[in-house]
Design an enzyme around this catalytic site. Structure first.
Site, short mmCIF file in Angstrom:
data_model
loop_
_atom_site.label_atom_id
_atom_site.label_comp_id
_atom_site.label_asym_id
_atom_site.label_seq_id
_atom_site.Cartn_x
_atom_site.Cartn_y
_atom_site.Cartn_z
N GLN A 1 -0.52 1.70 3.52
CA GLN A 1 -0.22 1.93 2.27
C GLN A 1 1.34 1.56 1.97
O GLN A 1 1.68 0.67 1.02
CB GLN A 1 -0.47 3.36 1.57
CG GLN A 1 -0.03 3.34 0.20
CD GLN A 1 -0.85 2.73 -0.91
OE1 GLN A 1 -2.14 2.69 -0.83
NE2 GLN A 1 -0.09 1.85 -1.42
N ARG B 1 -9.92 6.77 8.82
CA ARG B 1 -9.36 7.37 8.27
C ARG B 1 -9.61 8.99 8.30
O ARG B 1 -11.16 9.21 8.28
CB ARG B 1 -9.67 7.34 6.58
CG ARG B 1 -9.34 8.23 5.66
CD ARG B 1 -9.38 7.73 4.00
NE ARG B 1 -8.45 6.87 3.68
CZ ARG B 1 -8.05 6.59 2.67
NH1 ARG B 1 -8.85 7.11 1.59
NH2 ARG B 1 -7.09 5.77 2.38
N ARG C 1 -2.63 -4.21 -0.69
CA ARG C 1 -3.10 -3.59 0.45
C ARG C 1 -3.92 -4.52 1.16
O ARG C 1 -4.09 -4.79 2.29
CB ARG C 1 -4.27 -2.61 0.09
CG ARG C 1 -3.68 -1.33 -0.72
CD ARG C 1 -2.84 -0.59 0.25
NE ARG C 1 -3.47 0.06 1.37
CZ ARG C 1 -4.17 0.97 1.29
NH1 ARG C 1 -4.39 1.80 0.46
NH2 ARG C 1 -4.89 1.22 2.37
N HIS D 1 0.52 7.58 5.90
CA HIS D 1 -0.39 6.51 5.39
C HIS D 1 0.24 5.21 5.38
O HIS D 1 0.69 4.54 4.45
CB HIS D 1 -0.86 6.74 3.78
CG HIS D 1 -1.93 6.06 3.22
ND1 HIS D 1 -2.55 4.98 3.78
CD2 HIS D 1 -2.38 6.01 2.15
CE1 HIS D 1 -3.62 4.57 3.22
NE2 HIS D 1 -3.35 5.01 1.74
N ASP E 1 2.61 10.70 -6.41
CA ASP E 1 1.22 10.72 -5.48
C ASP E 1 0.65 12.10 -6.32
O ASP E 1 1.47 12.81 -6.82
CB ASP E 1 1.53 10.66 -4.06
CG ASP E 1 -0.19 10.74 -3.44
OD1 ASP E 1 -1.05 10.27 -4.11
OD2 ASP E 1 -0.21 10.89 -2.15
N CYS F 1 0.22 5.22 -5.26
CA CYS F 1 -0.82 4.42 -4.12
C CYS F 1 -2.11 4.48 -4.66
O CYS F 1 -2.97 3.82 -4.30
CB CYS F 1 -0.87 5.26 -2.91
SG CYS F 1 -1.09 6.80 -3.10
#
Ligand code: CP
Ligand code: NVA
Length: 302
Positions: A133, A103, A289, A130, A221, A261
């Site tokens: 996700q 990440r 996830r 991402h 988000d 998310c």
């Protein structure tokens, strides 16, 4: 040849669906108390240059459940944070490990790591994408709607890493996606152009109500992503009117579902009422996830 998981558009819709099908099987088995040691004896390193709750813990638990081991690498206590070139780190870690999840900020750093390593690299979030996700998001929708390809999805808010990944998902799976962002906060133009060339059904605009009209899946988000903290106040002004709230969901299909998310900023991009409503599926999404990442890890490392 090794395969990486850097971006959804590196994979076909069929390949992604196979991973999702496997994730469903792993999830069912897990619920029955059964785990399979598909990665026995294997080690995954996890490099985090940004904070994480879900990604870190689901990857770590997932590796354990698959019989393997996960190693958390903090740039601050490894030579990574002291400027050792990624191409050197990649070659050294390839000699010890079976995979790396990273990440970080720049997508090109993930690509550099992938270029120089002999082991699979997984993108655990960059400023641009991402992808893990998105796999959890798609599984969450598929579990509820077998007709997930013919649903209408909307993205309300920032044209960020999540929005870019949704555009890639729309290109891979062929569903309709409507993106509504404030002017100046549109998704990455290369991602938009690439999806356009793949014939994706994605529309772009600045009206959240228009985007939500009749939509089945509502998605948002945070307004300021990790690394954009200094823009928080300015963004709060620019994004006023882009909140998913009681008025906005009235426009959607009565069977709408909310995806986010997480972490969420209640009272900004979504109200507490909507996030906590029965039609919010965000905690199943967070759970997924674990299952999709176990499927990705198995596909790349078993
Ligand atoms: N959604 C997500 O990636 O959460 P974390 O930042 O907690 O990993
Ligand atoms: N867009 C957010 C997602 C966090 C999981 C960020 O990049 O901070």
């Amino acid at each position: 040849m090794k395969k990486d998981f850097l971006c959804l558009s590196d994979w076909s819709g069929e390949e992604l669906e196979e991973i999702l099908d496997f994730a469903r099987k792993l999830k069912t088995k897990r619920k029955q108390g059964e785990d399979h040691p598909l990665l026995a004896g294997k080690t995954l390193a996890m490099i985090f240059e940004k904070s994480s709750t879900r990604t870190r813990i689901s990857f770590e638990a997932g590796m354990y459940q698959l019989g393997g081991h996960a190693l958390f690498l903090d740039p601050g206590t490894t030579q990574i944070g002291r400027g050792e070139p990624l191409k050197d780190t990649a070659r050294v870690l390839s000699r010890y490990l079976d995979g790396i999840m990273i990440r970080t900020f720049a997508q090109k750093d993930v690509e550099e790591l992938a270029k120089w390593s002999d082991i699979p690299i997984i993108n655990g979030l960059t400023d641009r994408y991402h992808p893990c996700q998105l796999m959890a998001d798609l599984l969450t929708v598929m579990e509820r709607r077998t007709d997930f390809r013919s649903l209408t999805y909307c993205w309300i808010g920032d044209g960020n890493n999540m929005a870019n990944s949704w555009i890639n998902a729309a290109a891979a799976f062929g569903f309709e996606l409507r993106v509504a962002t404030p002017p100046g906060y549109e998704p990455d133009q290369e991602v938009v152009a690439h999806a356009g060339r793949r014939g994706a059904h994605v529309s772009y605009g600045h009206d959240p109500f228009q985007a939500a009209r009749g939509a089945h899946v509502l998605n948002t988000d945070v307004w300021a992503s990790m690394g954009q903290e200094s823009e928080q106040q300015e963004r709060q002004k620019a994004f006023a009117g882009f909140q998913i709230n009681r008025e906005l969901v009235r426009e959607a299909d009565p069977e709408w579902m909310l995806l986010h998310c997480l972490p969420a900023h209640r009272g900004e991009e979504v109200t507490d009422e909507i996030l906590e409503s029965k039609q919010s599926v965000v905690f199943d999404q967070a759970e997924n996830r674990l299952h999709v990442q176990k499927a990705i890890l198995s596909r790349l490392m078993a």
